[in-house]
Design a protein around this motif. Structure first.
Motif, mmCIF file in Angstrom:
data_model
loop_
_atom_site.group_PDB
_atom_site.id
_atom_site.type_symbol
_atom_site.label_atom_id
_atom_site.label_comp_id
_atom_site.label_asym_id
_atom_site.label_seq_id
_atom_site.Cartn_x
_atom_site.Cartn_y
_atom_site.Cartn_z
ATOM 1 N N GLN A 33 34.934 -16.912 11.660
ATOM 2 C CA GLN A 33 35.898 -18.011 11.742
ATOM 3 C C GLN A 33 36.888 -17.993 10.599
ATOM 4 O O GLN A 33 38.076 -18.221 10.796
ATOM 5 C CB GLN A 33 35.158 -19.360 11.765
ATOM 6 C CG GLN A 33 34.569 -19.719 13.102
ATOM 7 C CD GLN A 33 35.645 -19.897 14.163
ATOM 8 O OE1 GLN A 33 35.791 -19.045 15.031
ATOM 9 N NE2 GLN A 33 36.391 -20.973 14.087
ATOM 10 N N ARG A 34 36.420 -17.756 9.406
ATOM 11 C CA ARG A 34 37.300 -17.753 8.223
ATOM 12 C C ARG A 34 38.373 -16.674 8.352
ATOM 13 O O ARG A 34 39.545 -16.913 8.070
ATOM 14 C CB ARG A 34 36.461 -17.559 6.963
ATOM 15 C CG ARG A 34 37.263 -17.588 5.696
ATOM 16 C CD ARG A 34 36.327 -17.412 4.498
ATOM 17 N NE ARG A 34 37.086 -17.050 3.333
ATOM 18 C CZ ARG A 34 37.282 -17.831 2.299
ATOM 19 N NH1 ARG A 34 36.748 -19.027 2.287
ATOM 20 N NH2 ARG A 34 37.990 -17.416 1.275
ATOM 21 N N LEU A 35 37.982 -15.492 8.794
ATOM 22 C CA LEU A 35 38.940 -14.400 8.972
ATOM 23 C C LEU A 35 39.912 -14.724 10.107
ATOM 24 O O LEU A 35 41.115 -14.442 10.009
ATOM 25 C CB LEU A 35 38.198 -13.086 9.241
ATOM 26 C CG LEU A 35 39.051 -11.820 9.322
ATOM 27 C CD1 LEU A 35 39.893 -11.637 8.064
ATOM 28 C CD2 LEU A 35 38.163 -10.608 9.533
ATOM 29 N N GLN A 36 39.431 -15.332 11.188
ATOM 30 C CA GLN A 36 40.313 -15.759 12.281
ATOM 31 C C GLN A 36 41.354 -16.746 11.778
ATOM 32 O O GLN A 36 42.528 -16.660 12.143
ATOM 33 C CB GLN A 36 39.499 -16.412 13.402
ATOM 34 C CG GLN A 36 38.700 -15.466 14.243
ATOM 35 C CD GLN A 36 37.968 -16.188 15.356
ATOM 36 O OE1 GLN A 36 38.466 -17.164 15.908
ATOM 37 N NE2 GLN A 36 36.772 -15.708 15.684
ATOM 38 N N HIS A 37 40.937 -17.683 10.935
ATOM 39 C CA HIS A 37 41.844 -18.680 10.379
ATOM 40 C C HIS A 37 42.947 -18.007 9.556
ATOM 41 O O HIS A 37 44.133 -18.342 9.697
ATOM 42 C CB HIS A 37 41.059 -19.668 9.505
ATOM 43 C CG HIS A 37 41.916 -20.593 8.729
ATOM 44 N ND1 HIS A 37 42.619 -21.629 9.322
ATOM 45 C CD2 HIS A 37 42.212 -20.642 7.400
ATOM 46 C CE1 HIS A 37 43.301 -22.280 8.391
ATOM 47 N NE2 HIS A 37 43.071 -21.703 7.223
ATOM 48 N N HIS A 38 42.579 -17.059 8.701
ATOM 49 C CA HIS A 38 43.576 -16.368 7.871
ATOM 50 C C HIS A 38 44.492 -15.481 8.716
ATOM 51 O O HIS A 38 45.701 -15.418 8.466
ATOM 52 C CB HIS A 38 42.899 -15.558 6.766
ATOM 53 C CG HIS A 38 42.262 -16.410 5.724
ATOM 54 N ND1 HIS A 38 42.977 -17.284 4.938
ATOM 55 C CD2 HIS A 38 40.966 -16.543 5.341
ATOM 56 C CE1 HIS A 38 42.160 -17.922 4.114
ATOM 57 N NE2 HIS A 38 40.926 -17.482 4.347
ATOM 58 N N LEU A 39 43.930 -14.829 9.690
ATOM 59 C CA LEU A 39 44.739 -14.000 10.585
ATOM 60 C C LEU A 39 45.759 -14.859 11.321
ATOM 61 O O LEU A 39 46.945 -14.506 11.405
ATOM 62 C CB LEU A 39 43.834 -13.258 11.577
ATOM 63 C CG LEU A 39 44.508 -12.282 12.526
ATOM 64 C CD1 LEU A 39 45.211 -11.171 11.757
ATOM 65 C CD2 LEU A 39 43.480 -11.685 13.476
ATOM 66 N N GLN A 40 45.324 -16.012 11.822
ATOM 67 C CA GLN A 40 46.237 -16.935 12.505
ATOM 68 C C GLN A 40 47.332 -17.411 11.553
ATOM 69 O O GLN A 40 48.507 -17.477 11.929
ATOM 70 C CB GLN A 40 45.462 -18.137 13.061
ATOM 71 C CG GLN A 40 46.340 -19.150 13.770
ATOM 72 C CD GLN A 40 46.991 -18.578 15.002
ATOM 73 O OE1 GLN A 40 46.325 -18.036 15.876
ATOM 74 N NE2 GLN A 40 48.296 -18.674 15.088
ATOM 75 N N GLY A 41 46.967 -17.733 10.342
ATOM 76 C CA GLY A 41 47.950 -18.183 9.354
ATOM 77 C C GLY A 41 49.031 -17.154 9.105
ATOM 78 O O GLY A 41 50.225 -17.487 9.067
ATOM 79 N N TRP A 42 48.645 -15.917 8.940
ATOM 80 C CA TRP A 42 49.644 -14.875 8.668
ATOM 81 C C TRP A 42 50.425 -14.499 9.919
ATOM 82 O O TRP A 42 51.549 -14.016 9.836
ATOM 83 C CB TRP A 42 48.980 -13.659 8.014
ATOM 84 C CG TRP A 42 48.646 -13.988 6.594
ATOM 85 C CD1 TRP A 42 47.441 -14.354 6.100
ATOM 86 C CD2 TRP A 42 49.561 -14.058 5.501
ATOM 87 N NE1 TRP A 42 47.536 -14.646 4.764
ATOM 88 C CE2 TRP A 42 48.830 -14.465 4.371
ATOM 89 C CE3 TRP A 42 50.923 -13.817 5.360
ATOM 90 C CZ2 TRP A 42 49.417 -14.639 3.120
ATOM 91 C CZ3 TRP A 42 51.510 -13.989 4.117
ATOM 92 C CH2 TRP A 42 50.767 -14.394 3.016
#
Length: 172
Positions: A85-94
């Motif tokens: 989830q944390r990586l998905q959140h950062h990927l979405q942000g960028w």
């Protein structure tokens, strides 16, 4: 940032309403054209130009930001859904930044073309009528620019850690 999001939301809603009005106007115009053609053997002048250069363009590009605002764009998550989830959140942000760069470039280039069309007084001749079409050229930069603004605000909220609160604060 919340105030800017609220303003962008209202402009997005206005664009969506304008898109709906364009669809209704297109339906009415084409219906009257068909009726006029069959009842009076005289089609309405400029129907093809109005449909292709105004109604369809406005209905397509002015409400472009609505899908972004509602997070309703098509996405394929074959790989990303398997990530933490944390990586998905950062990927979405960028991805907000990457997509914003693309839509910003689209807004800039289409605005340049719209300005050229305005200076030239771009128009279409249909039958005996000459119809100015240059105003419709501004629909794409408007829609893409508004979408770019939404993406920039979402990216800024991501960077500041306010991703979840941006829309809830604006709604309150």
């Amino acid at each position: 940032m919340t105030l800017l999001w609220t303003i962008a939301t209202r402009v997005t809603r206005l664009g969506t309403i304008l898109g709906g009005i364009a669809i209704a106007m297109m339906m009415l115009h084409v219906s009257f054209d068909v009726l006029s053609r069959h009842l009076f053997n005289s089609p309405l002048p400029g129907t093809l130009t109005m449909v292709t250069y105004y109604y369809m363009i406005i209905a397509t590009f002015v409400p472009l930001a609505h899908a972004e605002h509602k997070r309703a764009h098509i996405s394929v998550e074959v790989l990303t859904e398997r990530l933490p989830q944390r990586l998905q959140h950062h990927l979405q942000g960028w991805m907000y930044l990457a997509t914003g760069c693309v839509t910003g470039l689209l807004a800039w280039r289409s605005a340049t073309d719209a300005m050229k069309a305005m200076k030239l007084g771009a128009s279409q001749v249909q039958g005996a009528e000459t119809i100015a079409v240059w105003p419709a050229y501004f629909a794409l930069p408007f829609g893409a620019g508004l979408m770019t603004l939404l993406l920039a605000l979402r990216f800024a909220a991501y960077l500041t850690g306010r991703s979840e609160t941006l829309e809830t604060e604006a709604a309150a």
